[in-house]
Design an enzyme around this catalytic site. Structure first.
Site, PDB file in Angstrom:
ATOM      1  N   ASP A 238       0.850  -1.182   0.000  1.00  0.00           N
ATOM      2  CA  ASP A 238       0.000   0.000   0.000  1.00  0.00           C
ATOM      3  C   ASP A 238       0.898   1.250   0.000  1.00  0.00           C
ATOM      4  O   ASP A 238       1.861   1.301  -0.754  1.00  0.00           O
ATOM      5  CB  ASP A 238      -0.956  -0.039   1.208  1.00  0.00           C
ATOM      6  CG  ASP A 238      -2.134   0.913   1.072  1.00  0.00           C
ATOM      7  OD1 ASP A 238      -3.152   0.510   0.478  1.00  0.00           O
ATOM      8  OD2 ASP A 238      -2.037   2.060   1.550  1.00  0.00           O
ATOM      9  N   TYR A 388      -3.786  10.708   0.888  1.00  0.00           N
ATOM     10  CA  TYR A 388      -4.306  10.578  -0.478  1.00  0.00           C
ATOM     11  C   TYR A 388      -4.312  11.929  -1.193  1.00  0.00           C
ATOM     12  O   TYR A 388      -3.928  12.025  -2.357  1.00  0.00           O
ATOM     13  CB  TYR A 388      -5.717   9.974  -0.452  1.00  0.00           C
ATOM     14  CG  TYR A 388      -5.701   8.507  -0.139  1.00  0.00           C
ATOM     15  CD1 TYR A 388      -5.748   7.560  -1.156  1.00  0.00           C
ATOM     16  CD2 TYR A 388      -5.606   8.058   1.174  1.00  0.00           C
ATOM     17  CE1 TYR A 388      -5.712   6.201  -0.882  1.00  0.00           C
ATOM     18  CE2 TYR A 388      -5.565   6.703   1.470  1.00  0.00           C
ATOM     19  CZ  TYR A 388      -5.611   5.777   0.433  1.00  0.00           C
ATOM     20  OH  TYR A 388      -5.559   4.437   0.719  1.00  0.00           O
ATOM     21  N   HIS A 445      -4.522  -7.963   0.033  1.00  0.00           N
ATOM     22  CA  HIS A 445      -3.843  -6.683   0.169  1.00  0.00           C
ATOM     23  C   HIS A 445      -3.039  -6.558   1.461  1.00  0.00           C
ATOM     24  O   HIS A 445      -1.967  -5.968   1.467  1.00  0.00           O
ATOM     25  CB  HIS A 445      -4.886  -5.571   0.100  1.00  0.00           C
ATOM     26  CG  HIS A 445      -4.313  -4.190   0.039  1.00  0.00           C
ATOM     27  ND1 HIS A 445      -3.597  -3.727  -1.041  1.00  0.00           N
ATOM     28  CD2 HIS A 445      -4.341  -3.164   0.938  1.00  0.00           C
ATOM     29  CE1 HIS A 445      -3.217  -2.480  -0.822  1.00  0.00           C
ATOM     30  NE2 HIS A 445      -3.652  -2.119   0.368  1.00  0.00           N
TER      31      HIS A 445
END
Length: 470
Positions: A238, A388, A445
């Site tokens: 990630d 983000y 993930h």
């Protein structure tokens, strides 16, 4: 000879081959890298401006995770007064976190979950804090006590992502630091450092705009230097995968190698786009394996809509993270739903078909809620979501790190249920010294959290290749 003649006599096949050739040439001419490192730069993220004469304290302080009883009482009050939305019949997890199952999660959290017991578990490993570029950085630092200091172990930084935390590595740390006690006698032992990304958990949030993965990479390089490591390995998924990549681009003389379980290619070059269309029919022509075809083309052909269904959070957090953060920081039930929905779908997208999201098929509720608690007790959900906006707010493909390759030894572990499958042929456009590439047999993930044994084994294989001289 006949095969080549038949290809070029077929107008469609000729067009496909011609497109690949021209695309490769254009990519080489337009996008080839000229630099092999990204500038280190500097930064100051504290609440005030740094004075030119001010020397930053470099002391490392022991840290123990503690929470006041008043905070837990407030949490219980909020859980008791959670307002649940009516659930649609047979909606399972297709509309997001199922409210009927959320009732069970909140009830368990309020009545059965033991935070004090989890605190003891979290504090079993040594925690520390140090101030870098004006903010406090939290990290776990675990050594093999049976080894003499500086002998027999290799320094390894492991970096989490969103919505994870340093806690993701609690299962894999003992296997890496004390392999003999886990049936791995004779295997390489590591000295593991797991920092919290600034704005996550117990690392202080930046007070100023602009703290992106490159800034995090610089801070973590400084942390390793402060700990006395001139050379070290980095592992991540990630955001941790991007930060590890940036560390390798910034300090290739210090980073011996990076191991990634999430490695999307940031620049869709002219040689990648044609291969996406050709690869299903002529996989070998574009460097795809049969496994690449099996993992990619169900997605390309009929599941592109899944990207839209699973990327709404990214658009929100990449544009207006503080708005959603206000709600999540105020409601523990809402925070749990928002975070745990990702641990459902990102572990296996088919879990959307289950009434409980399949959450306890891979994790326990205690494990999942401990990760949520790290966000709750630190009030860090909003600052974590800002990563983000800081990374995606500008044209990501025009960032300096997108234009520079990675030249340190790289190991890539492709888990079958990862959000995006990246073929080795694509990965090579970014990572120039891939020494190991593995199609993992299972997992999604949150690799270290879900499949610690598989990840540890693959990581060791990679480091062994590097240590033997690639």
């Amino acid at each position: 000879m006949n095969i080549w003649f038949s290809w070029f006599s077929d107008p469609i096949m000729f067009l496909l081959v011609f497109t690949v050739a021209v695309g490769t040439l254009l990519y080489y001419l337009l996008f080839r890298e000229k630099a092999k490192t990204i500038p280190e730069g500097n930064g100051w993220w504290g609440p005030s401006q740094r004075q030119d004469t001010e020397q930053e304290e470099e002391k490392i302080h022991p840290f123990v995770i503690e929470t006041p009883e008043e905070m837990i009482q407030d949490l219980h009050y909020r859980l008791d007064n959670t307002r649940f939305s009516p659930v649609l019949e047979d909606s399972r997890f297709h509309y997001g976190f199922n409210s009927s199952y959320l009732r069970k999660v909140v009830s368990y959290w309020r009545n059965d979950y033991d935070w004090k017991k989890q605190l003891e578990f979290l504090n079993q490993f040594p925690h520390f804090k140090t101030r870098i570029e004006g903010i406090w950085i939290h990290f776990v630092h675990v050594k093999d006590r049976s080894q003499p200091p500086g002998q027999g172990t290799l320094p390894l930084m492991m970096i989490h992502g969103w919505p994870g935390s340093f806690f993701e590595f609690y299962k894999i740390i003992p296997q890496l630091t004390d392999p003999a006690s886990h049936g791995q006698s004779g295997q390489q032992a590591f000295e593991v450092i797991c920092p919290s990304i600034p704005g996550y958990g117990f690392s202080e949030a930046p007070c100023k705009q602009g703290f992106n993965s490159i800034a995090a990479a610089r801070v973590f390089c400084k942390l390793m230097q402060r700990l006395g490591f001139d050379q070290f390995y980095v592992q991540g998924g990630d955001w941790g995968g991007l930060i590890a990549t940036n560390m390798a681009q910034m300090k290739p003389q210090n980073v011996k190698g990076i191991h990634l379980n999430f490695f999307p290619v940031s620049r869709m070059g002219m040689n990648i786009i044609p291969s996406l269309f050709i690869g299903k029919y002529l996989p070998s022509l574009v460097g795809f394996t049969q496994t690449d075809v099996e993992r990619m083309y169900p997605f390309v052909n009929k599941n592109i809509y899944d990207v839209l269904k699973e990327s709404g959070y990214m658009h929100i957090q990449g544009t207006k993270p503080d708005t959603a953060g206000c709600a999540l920081n105020d409601s523990p039930g809402g925070l749990a739903a928002y975070i745990l929905e990702k641990f459902s779908t990102w572990t296996n997208k088919d879990f959307r078909d289950l009434p409980d999201g399949g959450l306890t098929r891979k994790f326990s509720l205690d494990e999942l809620l401990t990760n949520v608690m790290i966000y709750w007790v630190t009030g860090s959900i909003t600052s974590s979501m800002r990563m983000y906006k800081e990374n995606l707010g500008l044209n990501f493909q025009n960032r300096i790190d997108a234009k520079v390759g990675v030249y340190v030894p790289t190991g890539l572990a492709a888990f079958p249920n990862e959000l995006i499958h990246v073929p080795l042929a694509w990965a090579r456009t970014k990572y120039k010294r891939i020494v190991t590439f593995a199609y993992m047999s299972r997992g999604g993930h949150f690799a270290a959290f879900e499949e610690p044994e598989l990840l540890a084994e693959n990581l060791r294989q990679f480091v062994s290749v590097v240590e033997e001289g690639c």
